[in-house]
Design an enzyme around this catalytic site. Structure first.
Site, PDB file in Angstrom:
ATOM      1  CG  ASP A   3      -5.016   4.883   1.459  1.00 16.55           C
ATOM      2  OD1 ASP A   3      -6.139   5.297   1.109  1.00 16.55           O
ATOM      3  OD2 ASP A   3      -4.678   4.745   2.653  1.00 16.55           O
TER       4      ASP A   3
ATOM      5  CE  LYS B 114      -7.569   7.877   3.556  1.00 16.61           C
ATOM      6  NZ  LYS B 114      -6.256   7.248   3.490  1.00 16.61           N
TER       7      LYS B 114
ATOM      8  CE  LYS C  56      -2.274   2.026   3.672  1.00 15.83           C
ATOM      9  NZ  LYS C  56      -2.356   3.495   3.552  1.00 15.83           N
TER      10      LYS C  56
ATOM     11  CB  THR D  78     -10.379   6.297  12.123  1.00 14.42           C
ATOM     12  OG1 THR D  78      -9.145   6.338  11.416  1.00 14.42           O
ATOM     13  CG2 THR D  78     -11.211   5.143  11.631  1.00 14.42           C
TER      14      THR D  78
ATOM     15  NE  ARG E 123       3.032   2.645  12.488  1.00 16.81           N
ATOM     16  CZ  ARG E 123       2.341   3.513  13.202  1.00 16.81           C
ATOM     17  NH1 ARG E 123       2.969   4.423  13.915  1.00 16.81           N
ATOM     18  NH2 ARG E 123       1.024   3.474  13.214  1.00 16.81           N
TER      19      ARG E 123
ATOM     20  CG  ASP F 112     -11.088  17.271  -8.077  1.00 22.11           C
ATOM     21  OD1 ASP F 112     -11.932  18.150  -8.348  1.00 22.11           O
ATOM     22  OD2 ASP F 112      -9.859  17.450  -8.199  1.00 22.11           O
TER      23      ASP F 112
END
Ligand code: C5P
Length: 243
Positions: free
Chosen positions: A66, A68, A39, A129, A220, A71
């Site tokens: 990713d 997002k 990703k 989130t 991570r 527009d």
């Protein structure tokens, strides 16, 4: 049988490369032959550009872009097609962009299918989130977060989007709402015993899958492990046992 039910564990784990382009290349080398999905988020996209997406794709990875998108429909359609042409296999778009924008994203994916022979998957972001009820109210949304998330997920699905990105805590609700064929991608996943970092409401890979996630995003715990491939393989075994 849902659309993603027969996927093997390896194809359900998306490794988040939140790092520099050089570190991303090095991690890709370590994960070659182990991970299917990588990703890239906007930090890496703006640092390494779509050529980096192409490079990872050409090395044999599926690439989750990713970015997002949010527009006007004309731009969103073009952006989906351009990202897919660079090798994106999954692209995120904001559900709050509305039906016309979401339908344009779907059209962009179908244009990619015509031109490339395959279409990228599309997943909607519902409510970030990082936003709480007060933050949502400050942009004019006063209904409770779960209601807003469910409304945007339904709107996205009706507009041709494959599914959503959501926390493992919402995965069951989203799976029930969107049905067995929906893509349900969950970040905020931590193997038992691994450091939380800045994540607070986490689930283990097995819990996320049991709750209905089709895919999990893990960063991570893999990228900062002494041996990324060993860490990936351990998560793969955990997901396989949960399937
Ligand atoms: O390193 P870690 O496993 O926390 O990385 C999680 C990845 O998922 C990051 O790329 C982060 O941006 C993304 N993400 C998240 N929570 C969300 C949405 C995306 O952690 N709600």
């Amino acid at each position: 049988m849902g659309r993603f039910d027969s996927l093997p564990a390896r194809d359900r784990i998306m490794v988040a490369l939140d790092c520099t382009p050089d570190e991303a290349r090095e991690l890709a080398g370590r994960l070659e032959g182990h991970a299917t999905w990588l990703k890239v988020g906007i930090t890496l996209i703006y640092a390494g550009g779509l050529p980096l997406v192409r490079e990872l794709s050409e090395r044999g990875f599926k690439v989750f872009v990713d970015a997002k998108f949010h527009d006007i429909p004309h731009q969103a359609r073009g952006a989906v097609l351009a990202a897919a042409t660079s090798g994106a296999d999954l692209i995120t778009v904001h559900g709050s962009g509305g039906a016309a924008m979401l339908e344009a994203c779907h059209e962009g994916a179908e244009l990619a299918r015509e031109r490339l022979g395959h279409a990228p998957l599309l997943a909607a972001i519902t409510v970030l989130t990082s936003m709480d009820a007060a933050a949502l109210a400050s942009v004019g949304v006063r209904r409770p977060i779960p209601e807003q998330a469910a409304a945007l997920a339904t709107l996205a699905q009706r507009s041709g989007i494959d599914g959503v990105v959501c926390s493992p805590k919402e995965a069951r609700e989203m799976r029930d709402l969107l049905g067995p064929d929906a893509l349900v991608v969950c970040p905020g996943v931590r193997p038992a015993g691994s450091a939380l970092g800045d994540q607070s409401r986490v689930a283990t890979p097995a819990q996320a899958i049991a709750a209905g996630a089709s895919h999990i995003v893990v960063g991570r715990p893999i990228t900062q492990a002494p041996d990324a491939a060993t860490a990936f393989d351990a998560i793969e075994r955990e997901v396989a046992n949960a399937l």
